[in-house]
Scaffold this active site. Structure first.
Site, PDB file in Angstrom:
ATOM      1  CD1 TRP A  75     -17.243  23.313  13.831  1.00  0.00           C
ATOM      2  CD2 TRP A  75     -15.225  22.705  14.549  1.00  0.00           C
ATOM      3  NE1 TRP A  75     -16.824  22.251  13.062  1.00  0.00           N
ATOM      4  CE2 TRP A  75     -15.599  21.849  13.489  1.00  0.00           C
ATOM      5  CE3 TRP A  75     -13.998  22.501  15.163  1.00  0.00           C
ATOM      6  CZ2 TRP A  75     -14.764  20.825  13.017  1.00  0.00           C
ATOM      7  CZ3 TRP A  75     -13.164  21.485  14.702  1.00  0.00           C
ATOM      8  CH2 TRP A  75     -13.542  20.662  13.642  1.00  0.00           C
TER       9      TRP A  75
ATOM     10  CD1 TRP B 262     -19.050  27.082   9.126  1.00  0.00           C
ATOM     11  CD2 TRP B 262     -19.912  27.736  11.076  1.00  0.00           C
ATOM     12  NE1 TRP B 262     -19.258  25.955   9.883  1.00  0.00           N
ATOM     13  CE2 TRP B 262     -19.790  26.328  11.084  1.00  0.00           C
ATOM     14  CE3 TRP B 262     -20.442  28.365  12.202  1.00  0.00           C
ATOM     15  CZ2 TRP B 262     -20.157  25.545  12.183  1.00  0.00           C
ATOM     16  CZ3 TRP B 262     -20.819  27.586  13.301  1.00  0.00           C
ATOM     17  CH2 TRP B 262     -20.677  26.197  13.280  1.00  0.00           C
TER      18      TRP B 262
ATOM     19  CD1 TRP C 278     -17.169  12.779  29.783  1.00  0.00           C
ATOM     20  CD2 TRP C 278     -17.266  12.969  27.543  1.00  0.00           C
ATOM     21  NE1 TRP C 278     -18.491  12.785  29.403  1.00  0.00           N
ATOM     22  CE2 TRP C 278     -18.577  12.905  28.041  1.00  0.00           C
ATOM     23  CE3 TRP C 278     -17.078  13.079  26.171  1.00  0.00           C
ATOM     24  CZ2 TRP C 278     -19.703  12.958  27.215  1.00  0.00           C
ATOM     25  CZ3 TRP C 278     -18.193  13.133  25.341  1.00  0.00           C
ATOM     26  CH2 TRP C 278     -19.484  13.067  25.860  1.00  0.00           C
TER      27      TRP C 278
ATOM     28  CD  GLU D  13     -16.087  14.818  33.481  1.00  0.00           C
ATOM     29  OE1 GLU D  13     -15.680  15.370  32.445  1.00  0.00           O
ATOM     30  OE2 GLU D  13     -17.291  14.584  33.697  1.00  0.00           O
TER      31      GLU D  13
ATOM     32  CG  ASN E 291     -15.539  20.994  30.915  1.00  0.00           C
ATOM     33  OD1 ASN E 291     -15.085  20.959  29.773  1.00  0.00           O
ATOM     34  ND2 ASN E 291     -16.672  20.405  31.243  1.00  0.00           N
TER      35      ASN E 291
ATOM     36  CD1 TRP F 243     -12.393  23.564  20.505  1.00  0.00           C
ATOM     37  CD2 TRP F 243     -14.057  24.954  19.913  1.00  0.00           C
ATOM     38  NE1 TRP F 243     -12.170  24.790  21.090  1.00  0.00           N
ATOM     39  CE2 TRP F 243     -13.166  25.652  20.739  1.00  0.00           C
ATOM     40  CE3 TRP F 243     -15.176  25.615  19.424  1.00  0.00           C
ATOM     41  CZ2 TRP F 243     -13.358  27.001  21.086  1.00  0.00           C
ATOM     42  CZ3 TRP F 243     -15.382  26.950  19.758  1.00  0.00           C
ATOM     43  CH2 TRP F 243     -14.479  27.629  20.574  1.00  0.00           C
TER      44      TRP F 243
HETATM   45  C1  LIG Z   1     -14.275  23.705  23.704  1.00  0.00           C
HETATM   46  C2  LIG Z   1     -13.467  22.808  24.617  1.00  0.00           C
HETATM   47  C3  LIG Z   1     -12.134  22.564  24.358  1.00  0.00           C
HETATM   48  C4  LIG Z   1     -11.395  21.721  25.188  1.00  0.00           C
HETATM   49  N1  LIG Z   1     -10.061  21.494  24.920  1.00  0.00           N
HETATM   50  C5  LIG Z   1      -9.350  20.653  25.706  1.00  0.00           C
HETATM   51  C6  LIG Z   1      -7.970  20.390  25.431  1.00  0.00           C
HETATM   52  O1  LIG Z   1      -7.387  20.878  24.459  1.00  0.00           O
HETATM   53  N2  LIG Z   1      -7.299  19.570  26.282  1.00  0.00           N
HETATM   54  C7  LIG Z   1      -7.912  18.979  27.361  1.00  0.00           C
HETATM   55  O2  LIG Z   1      -7.250  18.234  28.119  1.00  0.00           O
HETATM   56  N3  LIG Z   1      -9.210  19.179  27.626  1.00  0.00           N
HETATM   57  C8  LIG Z   1      -9.955  20.001  26.838  1.00  0.00           C
HETATM   58  N4  LIG Z   1     -11.276  20.232  27.132  1.00  0.00           N
HETATM   59  C9  LIG Z   1     -11.918  19.418  28.179  1.00  0.00           C
HETATM   60  C10 LIG Z   1     -11.947  20.008  29.599  1.00  0.00           C
HETATM   61  O3  LIG Z   1     -12.385  21.344  29.584  1.00  0.00           O
HETATM   62  C11 LIG Z   1     -10.598  19.942  30.320  1.00  0.00           C
HETATM   63  O4  LIG Z   1     -10.043  18.660  30.190  1.00  0.00           O
HETATM   64  C12 LIG Z   1     -10.805  20.218  31.810  1.00  0.00           C
HETATM   65  O5  LIG Z   1     -11.352  21.504  31.997  1.00  0.00           O
HETATM   66  C13 LIG Z   1      -9.479  20.097  32.504  1.00  0.00           C
HETATM   67  O6  LIG Z   1      -9.564  20.499  33.835  1.00  0.00           O
HETATM   68  P1  LIG Z   1      -9.267  19.480  34.999  1.00  0.00           P
HETATM   69  O7  LIG Z   1      -7.984  18.775  34.750  1.00  0.00           O
HETATM   70  O8  LIG Z   1      -9.374  20.220  36.289  1.00  0.00           O
HETATM   71  O9  LIG Z   1     -10.481  18.468  34.839  1.00  0.00           O
HETATM   72  P2  LIG Z   1     -11.141  17.410  35.829  1.00  0.00           P
HETATM   73  O10 LIG Z   1     -12.572  17.763  35.965  1.00  0.00           O
HETATM   74  O11 LIG Z   1     -10.350  17.265  37.074  1.00  0.00           O
HETATM   75  O12 LIG Z   1     -11.104  16.064  34.979  1.00  0.00           O
HETATM   76  C14 LIG Z   1     -10.022  15.124  35.045  1.00  0.00           C
HETATM   77  C15 LIG Z   1      -9.435  14.895  33.682  1.00  0.00           C
HETATM   78  O13 LIG Z   1     -10.422  14.366  32.813  1.00  0.00           O
HETATM   79  C16 LIG Z   1     -10.207  14.851  31.484  1.00  0.00           C
HETATM   80  N5  LIG Z   1     -11.406  15.573  31.036  1.00  0.00           N
HETATM   81  C17 LIG Z   1     -12.314  16.228  31.793  1.00  0.00           C
HETATM   82  N6  LIG Z   1     -13.303  16.723  31.011  1.00  0.00           N
HETATM   83  C18 LIG Z   1     -12.994  16.383  29.746  1.00  0.00           C
HETATM   84  C19 LIG Z   1     -13.618  16.595  28.485  1.00  0.00           C
HETATM   85  N7  LIG Z   1     -14.783  17.241  28.353  1.00  0.00           N
HETATM   86  N8  LIG Z   1     -13.011  16.114  27.388  1.00  0.00           N
HETATM   87  C20 LIG Z   1     -11.846  15.447  27.465  1.00  0.00           C
HETATM   88  N9  LIG Z   1     -11.226  15.203  28.630  1.00  0.00           N
HETATM   89  C21 LIG Z   1     -11.785  15.659  29.756  1.00  0.00           C
HETATM   90  C22 LIG Z   1      -9.008  15.767  31.532  1.00  0.00           C
HETATM   91  O14 LIG Z   1      -7.867  15.048  31.146  1.00  0.00           O
HETATM   92  C23 LIG Z   1      -8.950  16.157  32.994  1.00  0.00           C
HETATM   93  O15 LIG Z   1      -7.658  16.516  33.426  1.00  0.00           O
HETATM   94  C24 LIG Z   1     -12.021  21.092  26.307  1.00  0.00           C
HETATM   95  C25 LIG Z   1     -13.378  21.364  26.562  1.00  0.00           C
HETATM   96  C26 LIG Z   1     -14.100  22.214  25.726  1.00  0.00           C
HETATM   97  C27 LIG Z   1     -15.550  22.452  26.036  1.00  0.00           C
END
Ligand SMILES: Cc1cc2nc3c(=O)[nH]c(=O)nc-3n(C[C@H](O)[C@H](O)[C@H](O)COP(=O)(O)OP(=O)(O)OC[C@H]3O[C@@H](n4cnc5c(N)ncnc54)[C@H](O)[C@@H]3O)c2cc1C
Length: 427
Positions: free
Chosen positions: A298, A245, A217, A214, A280, A321
């Site tokens: 989007w 759109w 990602w 993650e 997420n 997005w």
């Molecule tokens: C439409 C959409 C918009 C999003 N916008 C953002 C945003 O503006 N900022 C943001 O930090 N994340 C974004 N995310 C990714 C993700 O949803 C969040 O990072 C995640 O929910 C954060 O929760 P956590 O820290 O508990 O994640 P955990 O599951 O604990 O993951 C650890 C870290 O990994 C990173 N991470 C995890 N999943 C993703 C992902 N899909 N993409 C990028 N990094 C990820 C984050 O930094 C997160 O803190 C977005 C996802 C979607 C689907």
């Protein structure tokens, strides 16, 4: 102390007034920021000032990872395997033993302010109490959250991370987004926890690998922002420029307010408004609902998330997005359209998440909480639900929305177009 003003002019004035001989900063990765930092570096060096920049935001510098032809990776799996082959990133630098603070040169003090003086916290009205309650600010809070996650939640991460009703994820994203903690700090702590003794090692290893990916990602999003300068503005697959759109302000508003009539989507949008964060899995469902069920661009969703997320990030937000919409690199296929009811039943089977954020539906039995329109009159009455009065009717029916989205998609020539070439377009 904080100085406000044009960043280059302010920094140059500070250097001149203080007689500083060296300036150090963390690198920024947006195209315009890179350009500004490059120009400032040149200007300061021409005046004999030493300038050095460092990586404070990423595990790997984006320009150091490329495929065998020297091109940027377009597929996450291949990108992340290449990152892992490089081995662990360097550990975070240790804290300086001591810091000597100078007072601000007299000519600049009248322009200086303290953070509180800026009046950034909303007061009239104070709409941020939910955000404050959910997110203690600062580096100590970030380190504490990391410690707590690794000590108590890591083992359950792989199994529980998809369920929004469980607090199984780290919730580190806001701290990573603002730089209160760096990914290298998280990585080093993760590796230390992974090797800690006396745990269920297979479960821990699977969770640690998932959690690391993650972070991967997050890296991949920043990598895209570096290689595709206009990630937030332009479809990375140009075929999506033909997508029909819809302009539909009423539906956009219903989505923003959590009033679509689909409980999982509404729960997510209300969690976002209240706490500045959304799980997420629910982000994916809510984003899919906007772009596919409502066929709204989007960029409208990205912009709402940008305004409301506490973890709003200029790389992760647009990249995700575009991923959900299908217009990004390595994106979810457009024809894979989330069914918000099935998603709810699968990932929130007891309805705990929906009940928390959509209390109007709390009295419905588990089997109906994700599709209240299927409840009989007696069940609705017993739960105090009056569809169309205290909870909305669905703003669109799923099958109809699905068909319309697929027809729209067909107009993009199957959206088979190649990914946009790197570094093209606006900054
Ligand atoms: C439409 C959409 C918009 C999003 N916008 C953002 C945003 O503006 N900022 C943001 O930090 N994340 C974004 N995310 C990714 C993700 O949803 C969040 O990072 C995640 O929910 C954060 O929760 P956590 O820290 O508990 O994640 P955990 O599951 O604990 O993951 C650890 C870290 O990994 C990173 N991470 C995890 N999943 C993703 C992902 N899909 N993409 C990028 N990094 C990820 C984050 O930094 C997160 O803190 C977005 C996802 C979607 C689907």
């Amino acid at each position: 102390m904080l100085l406000q003003g044009d960043e280059a002019a302010t920094l140059e004035a500070l250097v001149a007034e203080s007689g500083a001989q060296a300036v150090y900063w963390n690198r920024r990765y947006g195209a315009a920021q890179r350009e500004a930092d490059r120009a400032l570096k040149t200007a300061l060096r021409e005046r004999g000032v030493r300038v050095e920049s460092f990586n404070g935001q990423l595990l790997n510098e984006p320009w150091t990872v490329s495929n065998q032809s020297g091109e940027p990776f377009r597929v996450f799996g291949a990108y992340w395997r290449a990152c892992l082959r490089r081995g662990d990133p360097p550990p975070p630098a240790s804290e300086p033993e001591r810091m000597i603070f100078q007072s601000l040169p007299a000519r600049l003090t009248r322009r200086a302010s303290k953070l509180d003086d800026l009046g950034l916290a909303p007061r009239a009205p104070d709409w941020a109490s939910g955000l404050r309650a959910a997110w203690p600010a600062g580096e100590e809070a970030a380190l504490e959250r990391l410690r707590a996650f690794l000590a108590t939640d890591l083992d359950a991460y792989a199994a529980g991370r998809e369920e929004p009703g469980d607090a199984a994820t780290s919730r580190l994203s806001p701290y990573l987004a603002v730089g209160a903690i760096s990914p290298r700090q998280v990585w080093a702590a993760l590796k230390a926890a992974q090797h800690a003794q006396g745990r269920d090692s297979a479960r821990r290893a699977a969770s640690a690998e998932k959690f690391a990916s993650e972070l991967g990602w997050r890296e991949f999003c920043h990598y895209q922002r570096y290689h595709y300068a206009d990630l937030a503005a332009r479809n990375l697959r140009p075929a999506f420029d033909a997508m029909p759109w819809r302009k539909d302000p009423a539906s956009l508003r219903a989505w923003q307010c959590g009033l679509t009539g689909y409980p999982l989507v509404d729960a997510g949008m209300r969690e976002l408004w209240h706490t500045g964060w959304m799980h997420n899995r629910v982000r994916m469902v809510a984003a899919s609902f906007l772009t596919k069920h409502l066929l709204i661009d989007w960029r409208a969703g990205e912009s709402w998330f940008w305004d409301t997320l506490v973890d709003a990030d200029p790389a992760s937000n647009p990249a995700n997005w575009q991923w959900v919409a299908g217009s990004g690199v390595d994106a979810a296929p457009y024809f894979r359209i989330f069914n918000p009811v099935l998603q709810g039943q699968k990932f929130d089977p007891r309805g705990n998440y929906v009940r928390r954020w959509v209390p109007e539906l709390a009295g419905l039995p588990d089997a109906l909480v994700h599709e209240p329109w299927k409840a009989c009159v007696q069940s609705l009455a017993a739960a105090g639900v009056r569809l169309g009065e205290n909870y909305p009717q669905r703003i669109i029916e799923h099958e109809l929305a699905r068909r319309r989205a697929l027809e729209g998609y067909a107009k993009t020539a199957g959206a088979k177009g190649r990914t946009a070439s790197k570094q093209s377009g606006r900054a």
